[in-house]
Design an enzyme around this catalytic site. Structure first.
Site, PDB file in Angstrom:
ATOM      1  N   CYS B 412       0.802  -1.219   0.000  1.00  0.00           N
ATOM      2  CA  CYS B 412       0.000   0.000   0.000  1.00  0.00           C
ATOM      3  C   CYS B 412       0.840   1.278   0.000  1.00  0.00           C
ATOM      4  O   CYS B 412       0.512   2.250  -0.686  1.00  0.00           O
ATOM      5  CB  CYS B 412      -0.953  -0.001   1.180  1.00  0.00           C
ATOM      6  SG  CYS B 412      -0.106  -0.195   2.745  1.00  0.00           S
ATOM      7  N   HIS B 456      -2.124   0.254   7.025  1.00  0.00           N
ATOM      8  CA  HIS B 456      -2.430   0.649   5.658  1.00  0.00           C
ATOM      9  C   HIS B 456      -1.992   2.092   5.455  1.00  0.00           C
ATOM     10  O   HIS B 456      -1.871   2.863   6.400  1.00  0.00           O
ATOM     11  CB  HIS B 456      -3.942   0.508   5.426  1.00  0.00           C
ATOM     12  CG  HIS B 456      -4.338   0.598   3.994  1.00  0.00           C
ATOM     13  ND1 HIS B 456      -3.728  -0.131   3.004  1.00  0.00           N
ATOM     14  CD2 HIS B 456      -5.304   1.329   3.366  1.00  0.00           C
ATOM     15  CE1 HIS B 456      -4.286   0.137   1.847  1.00  0.00           C
ATOM     16  NE2 HIS B 456      -5.248   1.038   2.039  1.00  0.00           N
ATOM     17  N   ASP B 472      -7.977   5.900  -2.238  1.00  0.00           N
ATOM     18  CA  ASP B 472      -7.093   4.787  -1.895  1.00  0.00           C
ATOM     19  C   ASP B 472      -6.619   4.097  -3.158  1.00  0.00           C
ATOM     20  O   ASP B 472      -7.352   3.313  -3.761  1.00  0.00           O
ATOM     21  CB  ASP B 472      -7.826   3.791  -0.981  1.00  0.00           C
ATOM     22  CG  ASP B 472      -6.875   2.757  -0.422  1.00  0.00           C
ATOM     23  OD1 ASP B 472      -5.706   2.723  -0.868  1.00  0.00           O
ATOM     24  OD2 ASP B 472      -7.296   2.003   0.475  1.00  0.00           O
TER      25      ASP B 472
END
Lengths: 310, 645
Positions: B412, B456, B472
């Site tokens: 991520c 994350h 995201d």
């Protein structure tokens, strides 16, 4: 097993003995109780109070084979246990049994004998057998010792040590007769026991009675009462030595017999109290700073322990 | 030597057992040689116990003491701090075992043991730790009992049984003290945790930082919701806002970097249904907290930073619970100040030349910010980008170029990094947000358990009129990461949980085990949120709820009164039990009847046997009086039933 009417048998025995020993019914009952519990009896009293008479009467009424040994300071163990003698005809030693091989031995004035002789007797009492010349010889199944002794402060006596006193289930004293009883005695004179007393029971009956007594019920509450009594003797400062487990067992056994003699098949505190003094007084030792004797300790015990805890 | 003063031999065994037991939980934070000292002294003492060894003389003991302290200093480099202090205490206790000869040494060891038990709580307050300490307390009390009893006799179970009974009797008192005893804050403070133990996120983000967390199943925090838990894809636990790019890493803006006008955040207008939850954060040694934007916390000590994250002044050294209200629909910072705009678009030029050219081309096609963002996400989605826990390492400074055109394999933070960098290259305000995403829902107590592998990083993009909106890029590459969590996204790829081989989390495929795991987690959450975090504020709140306003005098009365209320009946009960024996039911009946006789004026003298009482009473009671019959029955009942052997 034949049904035994234990109270009736005892009542008959008591009345038979009452013929010669006047006005001592309670003591006689206690003495019978002691023998029924398979215990040995110590009679302690001044000379001439009827100790020997009671012992004779008990032997007669129970129909036991019996011998009497007068203890003196020169009495030897072999005089009681028996001795092996050389038989010329058979060219071998032959054992000649002593008076102890009777069902009832009356040891008169036991505290006049030397400790060595005393302990020969007491060993036989504890183990119900004697060892002579390396062989063990069993004593009869019914075996009782009734010992009499004079109070210890009299001269020419050897006091029994506590460990040997403990072998006696009960210690009884007769005491002076009541006024009425004594007058009757004086009127008619002393009677020879053999002439008056009838045998009231057989050995089989005696053994059957033992079996009945063994079955007497003990409740939790009663056992706890006995435990509180023993605990008190062990904890209170007036006692130098508390009641041993053997003493407590003796108390239970005697109370069971007493209950059966009263016609009950269970023990109540009444029975315990009836036999308490004879069973435990001679086992208790007062502490150094307590003035009373064993009897006083029993009285103290009874005044401090209730039948039911509060 | 007077024998009464000697340490009873069997106490020694209990004492050694106690010392080992209280030392065990400290295993992980003291050097191994401290444990060795324990074992060595215990062994030596046991040999002395068996008459096989001599007690070391005074000089040797002194030498051992000095050596222990010196070794500690070498191990830790300092005596200041909790761990060195605890280690010093342990070394002292270990050496004390060796010279415990007298009874008073035994007492000293027991009280040292109690103290060591308490030090355990400085580091950890979980339910298992507490249960273990209770066991240790039982052992210590047992040792104390053996010190006070007849020294002869072997090891029996009577002493432990008595200890258990004593501790059980102490439970009511413990409950009262827990609720009523004033909670006094720490009087002194000791620097704790010498540098180690910072777990979870760090306050700067470099590629590869979050990846490490993917290997651990340790709990980061738990959130207990008062109402419905939102869908997994909405659980973005915002922790850090990384606005500054510095030497290849993203970091937060420090307070002193903010101009005065920016230091005070402007709370946004809230609307929509708020989410209510309580977060129980495991110790992080960091100063930030987690929450779903826009989050506000009424808990004392929690502040709100100008970029809408929650923080605390002092690092979180212990589990920390705080209440949060979140309005997910709120608009964050609809108006951007010039300073803020400048900071949030800063990115060094020229280090990623390929990307710069490419985004400028793209920007020409999509002049609208929203369309441009969409185009970038579409690029991630359509090009062969891979989401993986084991990305190739990119060490050169042109990270974005390498990642976008070359490796295309990342976790991520790789996606968030490149995404934000690309937006900033064309002047769109954007920043990285680090935190956790998703979590495991425990239906048993309506909580979300968030673990380290839920860590994350995502982006926030500022749009005119909409404020900061969450984008995201990972979701574009691997939608299942957001909807079902990391494990589903990796689908058995290696690396996941590779640091937590025996974690219970691995075994949740087995239904019973999984239920037990969830049950335990619910229990742990309850323990932490009701017992451990019961501080003076909550105490006062609770007592107010029970009794209304609290006055000091009244409070003291309540405290002492409750002690009396608990201890007096306990004392009475104990003294009753001690008075030889309690009455049997049959005996109780007999005693009751005797007191009825008493009312009739018939007194049973002390010690009188029951049959004698019966005989005496019969004369005084009228014929056929039921009381006599009852008494007769009671006596028979009391004695006729043989006791069971």
């Amino acid at each position: 097993m034949p049904v035994i009417d234990l109270p009736a048998l005892i009542d008959r025995a008591v009345s038979e003995i009452g013929e010669v020993l006047l006005g001592k019914e309670q003591t006689v009952r206690q003495a019978l109780c002691c023998l029924l519990t398979s215990g040995h009896l110590l009679l302690e009293d001044l000379p001439g109070m009827g100790k020997t008479t009671l012992a004779h009467a008990l032997a007669d009424v129970l129909g036991l084979s019996y011998a009497r040994v007068q203890f003196t300071s020169d009495l030897l163990p072999s005089d009681i246990l028996g001795v092996s003698v050389f038989n010329r005809d058979q060219e071998a030693f032959q054992f000649r049994p002593g008076p102890i091989f009777n069902q009832l031995l009356l040891a008169d004035e036991i505290n006049r004998a030397t400790p060595r002789t005393q302990s020969a007797l007491l060993e036989a009492m504890a183990e119900q057998q004697v060892s002579i010349d390396g062989a063990s010889r069993p004593l009869p199944e019914l075996f009782f010792v009734i010992a009499t002794q004079n109070p210890m402060h009299q001269s020419g006596t050897y006091a029994l040590p506590e460990s040997q006193l403990d072998r006696f289930l009960m210690r009884l004293s007769l005491g002076y007769p009541h006024f009425e009883a004594e007058r009757e005695l004086l009127q008619r004179g002393a009677l020879p026991t053999k002439a008056v007393i009838n045998r009231t029971m057989t050995s089989q009956q005696l053994l059957a009675m033992r079996a009945v007594i063994h079955e007497t019920a003990l409740s939790d509450s009663l056992l706890r009462y006995i435990q509180r009594l023993t605990a008190f003797t062990r904890e209170a400062p007036e006692f130098a030595v508390g009641l041993s487990p053997r003493g407590a067992l003796a108390l239970v056994g005697a109370a069971k017999t007493w209950a059966q003699m009263e016609g009950r098949d269970y023990v109540t505190p009444d029975d315990v109290q009836a036999v308490l003094a004879p069973v435990i007084a001679h086992r208790l030792i007062p502490s150094a700073d307590y003035a009373g004797d064993g009897e006083a300790l029993v009285a103290l015990l009874r005044s401090q322990v209730d039948v039911i805890p509060d | 030597m007077i024998s009464g003063e000697q340490l009873p031999r069997r106490s020694l065994l209990w004492l050694i057992a106690c010392q080992i037991a209280v030392m065990l939980p400290h295993l992980e934070r003291v050097p191994l040689w401290v444990v060795m000292i324990y074992l060595a002294t215990a062994l030596w003492r046991l040999q002395m116990f068996r008459q096989r060894a001599e007690m070391p003389n005074k000089w040797l003991r002194l030498l051992l003491g000095i050596a222990g302290a010196t070794l500690l200093f070498i191990s830790y480099g300092t005596f200041v701090g909790l761990e060195p202090m605890v280690a010093l205490l342990l070394v002292a206790a270990a050496l004390k075992i060796l010279e415990s000869i007298r009874e008073r040494d035994g007492y000293l060891l027991v009280f040292l043991g109690f103290f060591i038990c308490v030090t355990h709580f400085i580091f950890i307050q979980t339910l298992p730790a507490t249960l273990y300490t209770v066991c240790c307390t039982g052992l210590l009390v047992t040792a104390l009992i053996t010190l006070n009893q007849n020294p002869s006799g072997g090891i029996s179970n009577r002493e432990p049984a008595l200890a258990i009974k004593m501790l059980t009797l102490a439970v009511p008192m413990m409950v009262v003290l827990f609720f009523l005893f004033p909670r006094i804050g720490p009087i002194w403070s000791v620097p704790s945790s010498s540098g180690q133990g910072k777990t979870g996120m760090s306050d700067f983000l470099r590629p590869g930082a979050v990846t490490k967390l993917g290997r651990s199943a340790d709990v980061a925090f738990r959130a207990g919701f008062s109402d419905v838990i939102p869908a997994n894809s909405a659980l973005y636990w915002r922790g850090l806002v990384l606005s500054k790019f510095d030497e290849g890493a993203w970091r937060t803006l420090q307070w002193r970097e903010l101009p005065v006008s920016e230091r005070q955040g402007v709370p946004p207008e809230v609307f929509g249904d708020p989410l209510q939850y309580r977060v129980l954060l495991e110790p992080t040694q960091q100063r930030w907290l987690y929450g779903i934007a826009y989050a506000k916390s009424p808990t004392a000590g929690v502040y709100e930073a100008s970029d809408y994250r929650l923080g605390v002044v002092n690092p979180v050294e212990f589990q920390f619970g705080y209440d949060v209200t979140s309005w997910p629909a709120s608009v964050l910072q609809p108006n951007l100040s010039d300073w803020r705009r400048r900071v949030e678009t800063e990115f060094p030029k020229g280090i990623n030349p390929l990307t710069e050219v490419w985004v400028r081309d793209l920007r020409r096609q999509y002049s609208n910010d929203r369309d441009f963002v969409g185009a970038l996400l579409n690029y991630f989605r359509t090009q062969p980008f891979f989401y993986t826990l084991e990305p190739p390492e990119i060490l050169s400074s042109d990270f974005v170029d390498q990642f976008i055109f070359n490796s295309r394999r990342g976790f991520c933070e790789h996606f968030a990094y490149s995404f934000v960098a690309m937006l900033r290259m064309v002047g769109i305000p954007a920043r990285i947000v680090a935190g956790y995403q998703g979590g495991e829902v425990n239906p048993l107590n309506n909580t979300v358990v968030v673990r380290q592998f839920d860590a994350h990083a995502w982006a926030e993009v500022w749009m005119d009129g909409e404020g900061w909106i969450r984008v995201d890029p990972t979701a574009a590459v691997s939608p299942s990461r957001i909807e079902f969590g990391l494990e589903a996204a990796l689908e058995g790829a290696s690396g996941f949980l590779s640091d937590s081989i025996i974690s219970a989390y691995r075994f949740r495929g087995i239904r019973v085990l999984n239920w037990m795991r969830l049950r335990y987690d619910a229990l742990a959450f309850g323990w932490q949120s009701f017992i451990v975090s019961f501080d003076s504020a909550r105490q006062i709140e609770l007592l107010r709820g029970w009794f209304g306003e609290i006055k000091v005098s009244w409070f003291v009365t309540l405290l002492l009164g409750s002690w009396a209320a608990i201890l007096l009946p306990l004392m009475l009960w104990l003294s009753r039990e001690r008075s030889v024996q309690r009455l049997l039911p049959e005996e109780r009946r007999f005693v009751d009847l005797c007191s009825r006789l008493e009312q009739r004026g018939l007194h049973r003298p002390f010690g009188e046997a029951p049959l004698r009482t019966l005989r005496r009473v019969r004369e005084h009671l009228p014929e056929g009086d039921p009381l006599y019959g009852a008494l007769e029955d009671a006596v028979a009942n009391l004695y006729a039933k043989a006791s069971k052997p």
